[in-house]
Every structure is written in C-alpha cells, then in structure tokens.
Motif scaffolding. Sequence first.
Motif, PDB file in Angstrom:
ATOM      1  N   UNK A 224      15.603  64.660  22.665  1.00 53.00           N
ATOM      2  CA  UNK A 224      15.472  64.770  20.930  1.00 53.00           C
ATOM      3  C   UNK A 224      16.706  63.920  20.459  1.00 53.00           C
ATOM      4  N   UNK A 225      16.227  63.351  19.277  1.00 57.60           N
ATOM      5  CA  UNK A 225      17.114  62.380  18.759  1.00 57.60           C
ATOM      6  C   UNK A 225      18.303  63.234  18.262  1.00 57.60           C
ATOM      7  N   UNK A 226      18.159  64.372  17.640  1.00 62.25           N
ATOM      8  CA  UNK A 226      19.691  65.019  17.302  1.00 62.25           C
ATOM      9  C   UNK A 226      20.539  65.213  18.457  1.00 62.25           C
ATOM     10  N   UNK A 227      20.306  64.892  19.520  1.00 56.80           N
ATOM     11  CA  UNK A 227      21.064  65.147  20.724  1.00 56.80           C
ATOM     12  C   UNK A 227      21.558  63.823  21.085  1.00 56.80           C
ATOM     13  N   UNK A 228      22.271  62.966  20.564  1.00 53.47           N
ATOM     14  CA  UNK A 228      22.469  61.636  21.168  1.00 53.47           C
ATOM     15  C   UNK A 228      23.761  61.452  21.695  1.00 53.47           C
ATOM     16  N   UNK A 229      24.316  62.349  22.212  1.00 53.42           N
ATOM     17  CA  UNK A 229      25.458  62.605  22.998  1.00 53.42           C
ATOM     18  C   UNK A 229      25.213  63.341  24.279  1.00 53.42           C
ATOM     19  N   UNK A 230      26.108  62.758  25.153  1.00 48.03           N
ATOM     20  CA  UNK A 230      25.796  63.875  26.698  1.00 48.03           C
ATOM     21  C   UNK A 230      25.894  65.184  26.444  1.00 48.03           C
ATOM     22  N   UNK A 231      25.046  65.966  26.742  1.00 47.62           N
ATOM     23  CA  UNK A 231      25.106  67.617  26.643  1.00 47.62           C
ATOM     24  C   UNK A 231      24.521  68.024  27.720  1.00 47.62           C
ATOM     25  N   UNK A 232      25.240  69.140  28.415  1.00 48.21           N
ATOM     26  CA  UNK A 232      24.904  69.922  29.612  1.00 48.21           C
ATOM     27  C   UNK A 232      23.900  70.929  29.084  1.00 48.21           C
ATOM     28  N   UNK A 233      22.761  71.105  29.852  1.00 42.16           N
ATOM     29  CA  UNK A 233      22.238  72.451  29.827  1.00 42.16           C
ATOM     30  C   UNK A 233      22.799  73.311  30.701  1.00 42.16           C
ATOM     31  N   UNK A 234      22.961  74.690  30.458  1.00 37.41           N
ATOM     32  CA  UNK A 234      23.395  75.532  31.145  1.00 37.41           C
ATOM     33  C   UNK A 234      22.492  76.641  31.627  1.00 37.41           C
ATOM     34  N   UNK A 235      21.048  76.399  31.169  1.00 41.23           N
ATOM     35  CA  UNK A 235      20.243  77.539  31.550  1.00 41.23           C
ATOM     36  C   UNK A 235      18.988  76.979  31.163  1.00 41.23           C
ATOM     37  N   UNK A 236      17.723  77.313  31.806  1.00 42.73           N
ATOM     38  CA  UNK A 236      16.422  76.718  31.174  1.00 42.73           C
ATOM     39  C   UNK A 236      15.461  78.230  31.416  1.00 42.73           C
TER      40      UNK A 236
ATOM     41  N   UNK B  64      28.969  73.732  36.521  1.00 41.90           N
ATOM     42  CA  UNK B  64      28.185  72.416  36.310  1.00 41.90           C
ATOM     43  C   UNK B  64      27.069  72.592  35.469  1.00 41.90           C
ATOM     44  N   UNK B  65      26.563  71.813  34.836  1.00 44.79           N
ATOM     45  CA  UNK B  65      25.599  71.666  33.912  1.00 44.79           C
ATOM     46  C   UNK B  65      24.485  70.607  34.263  1.00 44.79           C
ATOM     47  N   UNK B  66      23.278  70.595  33.791  1.00 41.86           N
ATOM     48  CA  UNK B  66      22.239  69.610  33.900  1.00 41.86           C
ATOM     49  C   UNK B  66      22.281  68.723  32.649  1.00 41.86           C
ATOM     50  N   UNK B  67      22.554  67.277  33.067  1.00 40.85           N
ATOM     51  CA  UNK B  67      22.734  66.468  31.766  1.00 40.85           C
ATOM     52  C   UNK B  67      21.157  66.169  31.399  1.00 40.85           C
ATOM     53  N   UNK B  68      20.900  66.769  30.236  1.00 41.25           N
ATOM     54  CA  UNK B  68      19.475  66.595  29.605  1.00 41.25           C
ATOM     55  C   UNK B  68      19.390  65.711  28.519  1.00 41.25           C
ATOM     56  N   UNK B  69      20.587  65.279  27.939  1.00 39.10           N
ATOM     57  CA  UNK B  69      20.862  64.154  26.935  1.00 39.10           C
ATOM     58  C   UNK B  69      21.836  63.192  27.298  1.00 39.10           C
ATOM     59  N   UNK B  70      22.022  61.849  26.745  1.00 41.24           N
ATOM     60  CA  UNK B  70      23.023  61.018  27.151  1.00 41.24           C
ATOM     61  C   UNK B  70      23.560  60.389  26.018  1.00 41.24           C
ATOM     62  N   UNK B  71      24.748  59.660  26.064  1.00 40.12           N
ATOM     63  CA  UNK B  71      25.395  59.042  25.012  1.00 40.12           C
ATOM     64  C   UNK B  71      25.083  57.363  25.128  1.00 40.12           C
ATOM     65  N   UNK B  72      24.282  57.303  26.137  1.00 39.04           N
ATOM     66  CA  UNK B  72      23.952  55.749  26.442  1.00 39.04           C
ATOM     67  C   UNK B  72      22.610  55.541  26.087  1.00 39.04           C
ATOM     68  N   UNK B  73      21.660  56.219  26.504  1.00 43.35           N
ATOM     69  CA  UNK B  73      20.200  55.818  25.983  1.00 43.35           C
ATOM     70  C   UNK B  73      19.321  57.161  26.026  1.00 43.35           C
ATOM     71  N   UNK B  74      18.229  57.214  25.592  1.00 44.50           N
ATOM     72  CA  UNK B  74      17.297  58.405  25.435  1.00 44.50           C
ATOM     73  C   UNK B  74      17.082  58.691  26.960  1.00 44.50           C
ATOM     74  N   UNK B  75      16.855  59.960  27.424  1.00 48.23           N
ATOM     75  CA  UNK B  75      16.299  60.303  28.666  1.00 48.23           C
ATOM     76  C   UNK B  75      14.966  60.850  28.634  1.00 48.23           C
TER      77      UNK B  75
END
Length: 571
Positions: free
Chosen positions: A193-205, A273-284
């Motif tokens: 999602x576009x509101x998260x255009x920085x690297x964010x870690x998911x800690x659970x799903x 550790x967290x799973x990288x679901x968003x990135x500050x480089x480009x969309x995933x």
Amino acid sequence: MVELQVNVAQLWWTVNDIEQAITFELHVNTIGWIALGISPAGGMKGADIAVGWVDSSGTVHMQDRFAFDKIKPTIDNTTQDWFGLQGQEQNGWTAIQFKRYFDTCDPMDVPIKSGTNILIFAYGIVDLDLYESAVDITYHDDRRGTRILPLRSYADQPTDEMLIGLDFFDFNFNNQVIPSTDTTYYCKVFKSPSPFLAKRHAIAHKVLIDSRNEHLVHHMDLFECTSEDAIDDDKLPDGICDEIFTVVGMCYSKLATAWAIGADVMTLYPEEAGYTVTSNISSKYFMIKIHYDNPRQASNLRDSSGIRFYLANELRKFDLGYVLLGTISSPGSLAIPPQAEQFIVDSYCPPEATRNFPSSGVNIVSALPHTHLQGYSVWTKLIRNNTAVQYLFNAESFNFNYQFANQLPKTIKIYPGDAFATRCIYKTTDKNDITLGGQRTKDEMCFQTFSYYPIVDSLFACATTIDMTVWETLMNTTSPIDYMKLEQWLRNLTWTPESIAQWQEFYNKAARLAIYDRGSHDKDTGQDIHIVTNGNMLREFLEENINQLDVFVFPPTSAPLSSSSSNNNSD
C-alpha cells in the motif's frame, strides 16, 4: 491451548525439555471418562492411550492403555507411564491434568517426537468403575477425533489484543466469484500500500478466512514476487492460476507463508526479526494463491479471504527470510508408482548453495513441511562437514490437512558450506495410476520451507530433479525429451510388486541436478546447477553413514530450467 473439537474438547500442555516430559490438561464436555492418545499412524492400532475420569468423591483415576487393533484398548501390562496429577468435574465438563515423558522405553508406549505427533482423543458419557469390570470403555461412536500437532515445538497463538495499536494492512480478495469446479487454484497479485512507502517490518500476520467459506478454502499460499517487470499497476494479475501463469511466473519462487485447513490463523515472528513488507526503494508485490476445494461443485460462490500484516512501530534488528528445500514439482522429479506401501524420494542441497551465508551464520526459526495427499512423512537433515548433524525438522507424521509453520523450540544455526538432505515418504495403496510431480492436489510435491534471519538475498530455494539424461537412458532414446514426452511415457508404464521395488532402486541410484538461486552471479538465470553424480550417496547421507559426495559445478545454463519453468515448487 488447542481446541480439538469446537465446544467439546480442549487441550493445554507444557513442555519441560530438562525433564524430557509434557504435562497435559484435557478438558472435555462430559461427566464420563476422557482419553488422549498418541498414535503412530492416526488410528487406534498401535496407539498409546491415557484414559482418565473423576469419580463422585473427586478422586482422579488414570489408566495407561494400548490398542493392539481397532478394538478396546487393553491396560498396559509393562509399566504405567501416564501419571494423573489432578482433576475436577464442573458445569458438565471433566478436566484432568496428567504427565508423560517423551520416551519411556516401554514397547507399549509411543514416543513423543520432536516433530509432528498424531493425537487421538475420545470420551464416554459415564465414568469407569474399578470394582465393576463390566463398566469399562464402550464404543464411543462419533465421540472421538484426530489432530496432528508438533507437541514439542508448538507456539501459542498470539491474540488480537496483543497487537492493538499497531498499523496493519490487508491483502484480500473482494467478493471473488469461485468457479463451480471441484478444484480451483486462484491467484491474485497485490501491491504494497502507498501509505507505507518506507521500509516497515511485519511482526505478525493473520490469515483471514471468509466466514462463508471455512470449508471451501483448503489452503492459501503467499508469495513475494521477485520481479515487477511484467506487472502493470493499472491491471494487477488476477485469475485462475494456470491461465495467468505467464505473467505471474516470477511470483512463484519466493514463498512467504502458507496456511492450510487445521492450521492456526495467527503467526508471530521472533522478537529479533521482522518480515519486510514495504520498502523505501520501490513498491513490493505479493501474490496470494488460494486452493478452493468444492467437491459438490456448488455454484454462486464468492470469497473475500486474504491475509493481514501487523507492522512494527520501529524496525527490528534483522530481516526475516524464507528458503525452500526439496524437489522441483515436476514429472522429472517425482514419479511415484501406484500400490506402494512406502516410496521414498530423497533430495540434496550441496554446500555451494550456502557459500554466501555470513560467517556468523543464520538462524532457522520455523519449518513448513509440504506434500500432497500421498505424502505421510517429511524431514530435512543438516549436513555439516560430510556429517549429518541434526534434523532441521522432522515431520515424521505428516498430514496434508494439518499443515503448520512449526516454530522450533530453539533456533538452529546454519553456516557457510552447510548442506541439507530432505526426504519425503509416500503411500499410494489407494491409487491405481502413477502419481507425478505437479501443482494439482492429485499430483505430488516434496519440500520444506524454513523461515530464518538475517535474510540472505542470494538463496530463495534449493531443489533437485533427476537428470534428463538419466530419463533418456531409461527410455532408451537418443533424442532430447521434454516433460510432456516424459509424462506420457511414465503414464504408460505397468506396475507389479517387482517393478515397484525396481523403481525404488532406480530412485535410490539416479543422478540428480541440484538447482539453486544465488542471486547476482548469473544475469540470465540467477541460478547455479550442480549434478550429484552418485544417487546412492544420497541414501548414505540420509542414513547418517556419510563419507563423501561427488559434486561438481555444472556450467550455468537455462535449458533444464526452461523445461521445468511451468512446474514450480508451489501449491
């Protein structure tokens, strides 16, 4: 806690690794006897069973029993190894706490293994009577059930309350029309999602199963697409998986998580550790693949299932990653004869695949074993310096309907130069035709996916297949063959007990290609191919009699890969 049967039976347990024992607490909605057993194969035969009840004075009784067949279990005449601790009856429920050691060395007991265990449970409507032999266990009709659990490595489910206040986003279908066919694999690609255009870690799903379709959604896979070159943001791929494969093929190699009927819906990642679901480089980009099981071929079905990621407020120290070990899901890798009581398929990932791992090693966190309906055992061993060091995970009792991301009791360190051996065991006594590797439920697979940290971008999968030249020799042809010709030849084979035994011997000896991804070394394929020149040595590894393995680098080429490109290790 696990609910063995909704509103009927609940099980708590605590593992004591120092004492090598488990304390169980079984709650059942009855005022009669209750029972919990460990079964070697999922039924009564050979099961080690604890039977308990609370009498009218509040005294707890516990019996150690053994089932020689599908008959009333007899009292264990060797040693009593189920120990009743306490219990009570309240509001129509019976609750008993009891204890069992992992391995009692009693021939009438079933060890509690480090991988998955098959539990059976049952209950009666009246108590037993120690003084009236006629008042004993009677046939329990449908007051029984089975559950497969990794007792020694099960992770308690996090609650929604634990995650309150965290950002989250969902990838989910939107009232998607499901075809009125018995089996459908539906794929849909999502963009972070576009509101998260920085690297964010998911800690659970959390897996979100549409309440309308709890029996329709058989399993769900989430893949991270490794390339977005062919993805059009204005028209993200969406459709029957086989029909859109050409545009989503790059999404199959990197499995992010999987869920199947019987598994828990919530997964909490390790604190480090967290799973990288968003990135500050480009969309995933991610792809959800859902298997809809609709044996009645009902029509007018719609589904909005999906997955939710909970995001940490701060980045964690390490990125979580996944690596798949096993075989390529193709006829060239898996060709399992019918009417086989046991058929073994081995695979090997060579030391070269881990050469780029950090010298400090990586930490294996969880294991997700996977076959289809014919597989009943999956395990992977860690090979270090030509020695089998330990199991990465041993799902000796595997069931397609109870698939878990098994959290390991302790992380396992993997270092550069480590190798891996994976074995899958199948039973095909219910089939009259050969079973081949493929994506459909009636086809077969063989792999384990491990989560680990820190992530190594150069290894997503390491899988084997039998060398095509081996098949050409077996088919007595000098002409190049492809998987279509091979499949046709395999399906025309006839089978006898003797030919099944010969086929197993062929599998034991056949040379394998080990194909793995190491990232940037090859601009065209991104993959290395090794050839295991002696299939017999695979068996030596797997039996822990390891001396050497002749492995050499095969010149990188895309030919074997292109011939198997439509048979990815996915489900």
